[in-house]
Write a protein that holds these residues in place. Structure first.
Motif, short mmCIF file in Angstrom:
data_model
loop_
_atom_site.label_atom_id
_atom_site.label_comp_id
_atom_site.label_asym_id
_atom_site.label_seq_id
_atom_site.Cartn_x
_atom_site.Cartn_y
_atom_site.Cartn_z
N VAL A 1 0.84 -1.20 0.00
CA VAL A 1 0.00 0.00 0.00
C VAL A 1 0.88 1.25 0.00
O VAL A 1 0.64 2.19 -0.76
CB VAL A 1 -0.95 0.00 1.22
N TYR A 2 1.92 1.24 0.83
CA TYR A 2 2.84 2.38 0.94
C TYR A 2 3.53 2.63 -0.42
O TYR A 2 3.62 3.76 -0.89
CB TYR A 2 3.88 2.11 2.02
N GLY A 3 3.99 1.55 -1.05
CA GLY A 3 4.64 1.66 -2.36
C GLY A 3 3.71 2.22 -3.41
O GLY A 3 4.09 3.09 -4.21
N ALA A 4 2.47 1.74 -3.41
CA ALA A 4 1.46 2.20 -4.39
C ALA A 4 1.15 3.68 -4.17
O ALA A 4 0.99 4.44 -5.14
CB ALA A 4 0.19 1.37 -4.25
N LEU A 5 1.07 4.10 -2.90
CA LEU A 5 0.79 5.50 -2.59
C LEU A 5 1.92 6.41 -3.08
O LEU A 5 1.67 7.45 -3.69
CB LEU A 5 0.58 5.68 -1.08
N MET A 6 3.16 6.00 -2.84
CA MET A 6 4.31 6.80 -3.28
C MET A 6 4.32 6.94 -4.80
O MET A 6 4.62 8.00 -5.35
CB MET A 6 5.62 6.15 -2.81
N TRP A 7 3.95 5.86 -5.50
CA TRP A 7 3.90 5.88 -6.96
C TRP A 7 2.83 6.86 -7.44
O TRP A 7 3.07 7.67 -8.33
CB TRP A 7 3.62 4.46 -7.47
N SER A 8 1.64 6.79 -6.82
CA SER A 8 0.53 7.69 -7.19
C SER A 8 0.88 9.14 -6.93
O SER A 8 0.62 10.02 -7.76
CB SER A 8 -0.73 7.33 -6.39
N LEU A 9 1.50 9.42 -5.78
CA LEU A 9 1.87 10.79 -5.43
C LEU A 9 2.92 11.34 -6.39
O LEU A 9 2.87 12.51 -6.77
CB LEU A 9 2.40 10.85 -3.99
N GLY A 10 3.86 10.48 -6.79
CA GLY A 10 4.91 10.89 -7.72
C GLY A 10 4.33 11.36 -9.04
O GLY A 10 4.81 12.32 -9.64
N LYS A 11 3.24 10.68 -9.50
CA LYS A 11 2.60 11.06 -10.76
C LYS A 11 1.86 12.39 -10.63
O LYS A 11 1.89 13.22 -11.54
CB LYS A 11 1.60 9.98 -11.18
N VAL A 12 1.17 12.60 -9.50
CA VAL A 12 0.35 13.80 -9.32
C VAL A 12 1.22 15.04 -9.04
O VAL A 12 1.00 16.10 -9.61
CB VAL A 12 -0.70 13.61 -8.20
N PHE A 13 2.19 14.90 -8.16
CA PHE A 13 3.01 16.06 -7.79
C PHE A 13 4.09 16.36 -8.83
O PHE A 13 4.58 17.48 -8.91
CB PHE A 13 3.66 15.85 -6.41
N ASN A 14 4.45 15.35 -9.61
CA ASN A 14 5.39 15.54 -10.72
C ASN A 14 6.69 16.22 -10.28
O ASN A 14 7.15 17.18 -10.90
CB ASN A 14 4.70 16.35 -11.84
N THR A 15 7.24 15.77 -9.15
CA THR A 15 8.52 16.30 -8.66
C THR A 15 9.46 15.13 -8.35
O THR A 15 9.00 14.04 -8.00
CB THR A 15 8.33 17.12 -7.36
N PRO A 16 10.78 15.36 -8.48
CA PRO A 16 11.73 14.28 -8.18
C PRO A 16 11.83 13.97 -6.69
O PRO A 16 12.23 12.88 -6.30
CB PRO A 16 13.06 14.82 -8.71
N GLU A 17 11.44 14.95 -5.83
CA GLU A 17 11.54 14.75 -4.39
C GLU A 17 10.42 13.82 -3.90
O GLU A 17 9.30 13.87 -4.39
CB GLU A 17 11.44 16.08 -3.62
N VAL A 18 10.74 13.01 -2.91
CA VAL A 18 9.75 12.10 -2.32
C VAL A 18 9.09 12.80 -1.14
O VAL A 18 9.77 13.33 -0.26
CB VAL A 18 10.42 10.78 -1.85
N LEU A 19 7.76 12.82 -1.12
CA LEU A 19 7.04 13.44 -0.01
C LEU A 19 7.13 12.58 1.24
O LEU A 19 7.17 11.36 1.15
CB LEU A 19 5.57 13.63 -0.37
N ARG A 20 7.16 13.22 2.39
CA ARG A 20 7.18 12.50 3.67
C ARG A 20 5.78 11.98 3.95
O ARG A 20 4.82 12.74 3.94
CB ARG A 20 7.65 13.44 4.78
N VAL A 21 5.66 10.67 4.15
CA VAL A 21 4.35 10.06 4.43
C VAL A 21 4.36 9.52 5.86
O VAL A 21 5.24 8.75 6.24
CB VAL A 21 4.04 8.92 3.43
N TYR A 22 3.37 9.94 6.66
CA TYR A 22 3.22 9.46 8.04
C TYR A 22 2.19 8.33 8.03
O TYR A 22 1.08 8.50 7.53
CB TYR A 22 2.75 10.59 8.95
#
Length: 536
Positions: A230-251
């Protein structure tokens, strides 16, 4: 005759006592005149008022329906919110500003926007449909003495998202995003799809990425292996929407006051909650810095806007062909942006969204625009380079004078009580309440190592102790601190109890815990306690 005296009187600068005062003064005297002259408010955000500078830090909670937004706020406050309803369907259909008040109650949107003490007066242009879906819930709560929380309508998914809300939802989100201190994006571990409306909402937060914190809620409903997916899928989805190379901090956690359904990851949830709470608790301390940062961001946009408007004015014909020229200029706007960027050495990141600017320019009369006023621009540049810098020492002074300016009460106090304080019963603090010395249970193991190192007269020299300690592969800076804590009698050697203490502290560090700055009383070896007692 005495005109020179008058000139001297004018030169006396006003005394600014707080950063907020200084920012208000700079905005009214240097930034607001430029905004009004170049019609900044018609294209971007409305003018700022005193309430925008004076208000408490605000936290905007955003997410799809049934991700636990209202429950998250209730969990923080440990109190029900007047006018709120919780359920699996889209229950929160309004923007609810949860603020401090002497009594519990609700203020409807139309009454709220006429209150000069609240920072919501500029929401009026969004119209009655929005204002009927906006309210303030006020209640006496210690958490709300330091911050305010904004609950938002659940973002729709699937076929529901085609239903119109009757007001510009992304524009309202953008208005709040520019003014809040923190944006909490909530996701449900069982509902990771990002709908069109959610994508649009996230795009509305653009330019405020530094304020965003992502929370994967209801994580206790999935097992460890599934949670990793689930965590991996969320990071993938966020990467597509935010379109930035930086990884967002997820709590990751479960933010409600019910028992965990699957408690395998309890320790992880506790640590993640602690990190998120610390971030929110520090908002009052960083509030003045955030306002300063936002004002600088706004001033840079105003400067670019002034150059764009004056450039369009300069290229307009004085008599014939105005409408055709206007269309040409709007179509050529990307080229104009690039030209201004090169001419005035302005970063491309300071420019507004080109497509949105083109749409807004369609309804404006370019002949009513103003040309560039050098003195006005000089004043704006002076504000950015000199005046803001003068407020920085005041900012540091405020931090020193009030270091304990943190959010208190509600769930924030729960993790600071008794044995539930983070790390209270772990690492170096394990065994605080025990009568026996906590090292005793492992002392036979440590004694075996101690005597194998061939002590002289019952003590190990510093060299022998060091040769064994470095085998743990801990850095010298850490081992030096452990030595300082363990050599209780300060004789430069370790007896069997001191060596056992050093070994215990090494294990504490290897398990990932911190070391105390001073040796806690419960860790002092028993024989040394007697010595200390007689010395006292």
């Amino acid at each position: 005759m005495f005109s020179w005296m008058k000139k001297q009187e004018k030169k006396n600068p006003e005394v600014i006592h707080t950063v907020t005062e200084g920012l208000k003064d700079l905005y009214k005297k240097k930034l607001l005149p430029v905004e009004e002259f170049y019609r900044f408010h018609d294209f971007h955000s409305p003018a700022l008022e005193d309430a925008d500078f004076d208000n408490k830090p605000m936290v905007l909670v955003v997410g799809q329906y049934s991700t636990g937004k209202t429950t998250f706020i209730k969990y923080l406050l440990e109190q029900d919110i007047p006018g709120s309803r919780i359920g699996p369907e889209p229950t929160t259909d309004s923007f609810i500003a949860v603020m401090h008040g002497e009594t519990e109650g609700i203020i409807p949107g139309n009454a709220l926007i006429v209150d000069p003490k609240k920072p919501f007066r500029k929401l009026n242009p969004f119209g009655n449909t929005f204002l009927n879906r906006f309210m303030c819930a006020h209640l006496p709560n210690q958490v709300l003495e330091s911050i305010s929380l904004i609950d938002t309508p659940g973002i729709l998914s699937g076929a529901k998202q085609r239903v119109s809300r009757g007001y510009d939802f992304p524009a309202v989100l953008q208005w709040f995003a520019e003014r809040v201190d923190r944006i909490v994006l909530l996701f449900d571990a069982h509902k990771l799809e990002i709908s069109d409306e959610f994508s649009e909402a996230i795009r509305a937060l653009k330019g405020n990425e530094d304020k965003i914190r992502v929370v994967l809620n209801k994580a206790d409903m999935v097992e460890t292996q599934q949670l990793m997916r689930v965590y991996g899928a969320l990071m993938w989805s966020l990467g597509k929407v935010f379109n930035t190379p930086e990884v967002l901090r997820v709590y990751i956690g479960s933010f409600w006051s019910e028992p965990l359904l699957i408690s395998d990851n309890r320790r992880l949830f506790e640590l993640e909650e602690q990190d998120l709470f610390t971030d929110i608790q520090n908002l009052p301390r960083n509030s003045a810095l955030r306002k300063l940062n936002d004002l600088v961001k706004r001033a840079r946009l105003v400067r670019v806007h002034a150059h764009i408007i004056s450039h369009l004015k300069k290229d307009m014909p004085s008599v014939f062909g105005k409408e055709n020229k206007k269309k040409q200029l709007i179509n050529k706007l990307p080229v104009i942006f690039a030209k201004i960027q090169l001419e005035h050495h302005i970063s491309p990141g300071d420019f507004p969204d080109c497509q949105k600017m083109q749409e807004l320019l369609m309804v404006h009369d370019f002949t009513k625009f103003h040309g560039l006023k050098p003195r006005m621009m000089e004043s704006l540049d002076e504000m950015l380079t000199t005046d803001i810098a003068k407020l920085m020492p005041l900012l540091r002074q405020e931090e020193i004078e009030d270091p304990e300016q943190v959010v208190q009460g509600g769930a924030f106090d729960g993790t600071r009580n008794g044995p539930f304080v983070e790390g209270a019963t772990e690492g170096a603090y394990e065994g605080m309440d025990d009568e026996d010395w906590v090292v005793t249970k492992d002392k036979p193991k440590y004694d075996e190592i101690f005597y194998n190192l061939s002590p002289m007269d019952g003590k190990l020299s510093g060299t022998k102790a060091k040769n064994w300690m470095v085998t743990t592969k801990l850095p010298n800076s850490v081992l030096g601190k452990i030595w300082k804590l363990s050599d209780v009698d300060r004789d430069g050697m370790l007896d069997d109890e001191e060596f056992a203490l050093a070994s215990h502290l090494i294990e504490v560090k290897l398990e990932g815990h911190g070391l105390p700055s001073d040796l806690p009383r419960h860790l002092v070896p028993p024989s040394k306690r007697r010595q200390k007692g007689s010395a006292e």
